[in-house]
Scaffold this motif. Structure first.
Motif, short mmCIF file in Angstrom:
data_model
loop_
_atom_site.label_atom_id
_atom_site.label_comp_id
_atom_site.label_asym_id
_atom_site.label_seq_id
_atom_site.Cartn_x
_atom_site.Cartn_y
_atom_site.Cartn_z
N SER B 12 0.84 -1.19 0.00
CA SER B 12 0.00 0.00 0.00
C SER B 12 0.88 1.24 0.00
CB SER B 12 -0.91 -0.01 1.24
OG SER B 12 -1.81 1.06 1.20
N GLN B 14 1.18 5.68 -0.95
CA GLN B 14 0.47 6.94 -1.15
C GLN B 14 0.67 7.40 -2.58
OE1 GLN B 14 -0.92 7.86 1.91
NE2 GLN B 14 -2.20 9.28 0.76
N GLU B 15 -0.35 7.97 -3.15
CA GLU B 15 -0.24 8.51 -4.50
C GLU B 15 0.93 9.49 -4.57
OE1 GLU B 15 -3.76 10.48 -5.80
OE2 GLU B 15 -2.93 11.08 -7.73
N PRO B 82 -3.11 6.35 -8.99
CA PRO B 82 -4.23 5.44 -8.71
C PRO B 82 -4.42 4.37 -9.78
CG PRO B 82 -4.84 7.69 -8.17
CD PRO B 82 -3.49 7.76 -8.84
N SER B 85 -2.89 0.83 -9.43
CA SER B 85 -3.46 -0.17 -8.54
C SER B 85 -3.83 -1.42 -9.33
CB SER B 85 -4.71 0.37 -7.83
OG SER B 85 -4.38 1.44 -6.97
N GLN B 110 -1.83 -1.27 -3.81
CA GLN B 110 -2.95 -0.39 -3.51
C GLN B 110 -2.41 1.02 -3.40
OE1 GLN B 110 -4.37 -2.09 0.16
NE2 GLN B 110 -5.62 -3.63 -0.89
N VAL B 111 -2.98 1.93 -4.19
CA VAL B 111 -2.53 3.31 -4.18
C VAL B 111 -3.59 4.17 -3.49
CG1 VAL B 111 -1.77 5.27 -5.57
CG2 VAL B 111 -1.31 2.92 -6.35
N LYS B 112 -3.18 4.80 -2.40
CA LYS B 112 -4.09 5.63 -1.63
C LYS B 112 -4.04 7.06 -2.14
CE LYS B 112 -1.87 4.30 2.00
NZ LYS B 112 -1.39 4.14 3.38
N PRO B 113 -5.21 7.65 -2.39
CA PRO B 113 -5.22 9.03 -2.92
C PRO B 113 -4.82 10.05 -1.86
CG PRO B 113 -7.45 8.24 -2.53
CD PRO B 113 -6.54 7.07 -2.26
#
Lengths: 115, 113
Positions: B12, B14-15, B82, B85, B110-113
């Motif tokens: 995971s 961060q964008e 994103p 992902s 998983q890319v978190k916005p």
């Protein structure tokens, strides 16, 4: 480009029936195609190598009488799941080899559900 | 038997950050390695490849590193977006010369916005 299509994208069949899945290379010829099976959240498992004009080569543990493969032309390979059972439910993916070995282009997959 | 494995099942980030996805392979005879991206419900998509006579190869926003000494492969994605992902698989050729690929277990990015 190198586009590979599969048909159908989704199929639901009853237990005991047979299902045919087609894999086509749309803009190139492929003497070799591969069939994979993928379970949810798992990797791709090679089932067999499909060779145009000759018999398919199956991986160890894959029943050749259950998963019939026919590579009838340089652009079409078919996988027939015979007498399907619920445990055959899976995502089936094909790939076609374009020029060099290992240059594989993958189809979008076929989701098979056996009820 | 031959196998290709991945260290982490899920990553995971961060964008905007860089992502590093790792892969350990077992067959020292493999001479060609490929990274694929698979989005949900779709087939694998080629990202980048590398031959065993190279240590590093760069593409657009992606870099593959190969360490043959420890049989380790990595995929670096710069400025993760994103749209990155997906599940990422490494694949190796193994010891055969049949065109068959051996796939690793996959890492979900998983890319978190």
């Amino acid at each position: 480009g190198a586009v590979v299509s599969q048909h159908p994208s989704r199929v639901i069949c009853k237990s005991g029936t047979s299902v045919k899945i087609e894999c086509r290379s749309l803009d190139f010829q492929a003497t070799t195609m591969f069939w994979y099976r993928q379970f949810p959240k798992k990797s791709l498992m090679l089932m067999a190598t499909s060779n145009e004009g000759s018999k398919a080569t199956y991986e160890q543990g894959v029943e050749k009488d259950k998963f019939l493969i026919n590579h009838a032309s340089l652009t079409l390979s078919t996988l027939t799941v015979t007498s399907a059972h619920p445990e055959d439910s899976s995502f089936y993916i094909c790939s076609a080899e374009k020029r060099a070995p290992y240059e594989q282009y993958f189809g979008p997959g076929t989701r098979l559900t056996v009820t | 038997g031959e196998s290709v494995g991945l260290h982490l099942p899920t990553l995971s980030v961060q964008e905007g950050d860089n992502s590093i996805i790792n892969c350990a392979y077992s067959n020292s005879a493999s001479d060609y390695f490929i990274w694929y991206k698979q989005e949900s419900g779709k087939g694998p998509q080629f990202i980048i490849d590398i031959r065993s006579n190279m240590d590093k190869r760069q593409g657009q926003r992606v870099t593959v590193l190969l360490n043959k000494t420890v049989k380790h492969l990595s995929l670096q994605i710069a400025a993760t977006q994103p749209g990155d992902s997906a599940v990422y698989f490494c694949a190796e050729t193994g010891s055969s010369n049949t065109g068959k690929l051996i796939f690793g277990q996959g890492t979900t990015l998983q890319v978190k916005p």
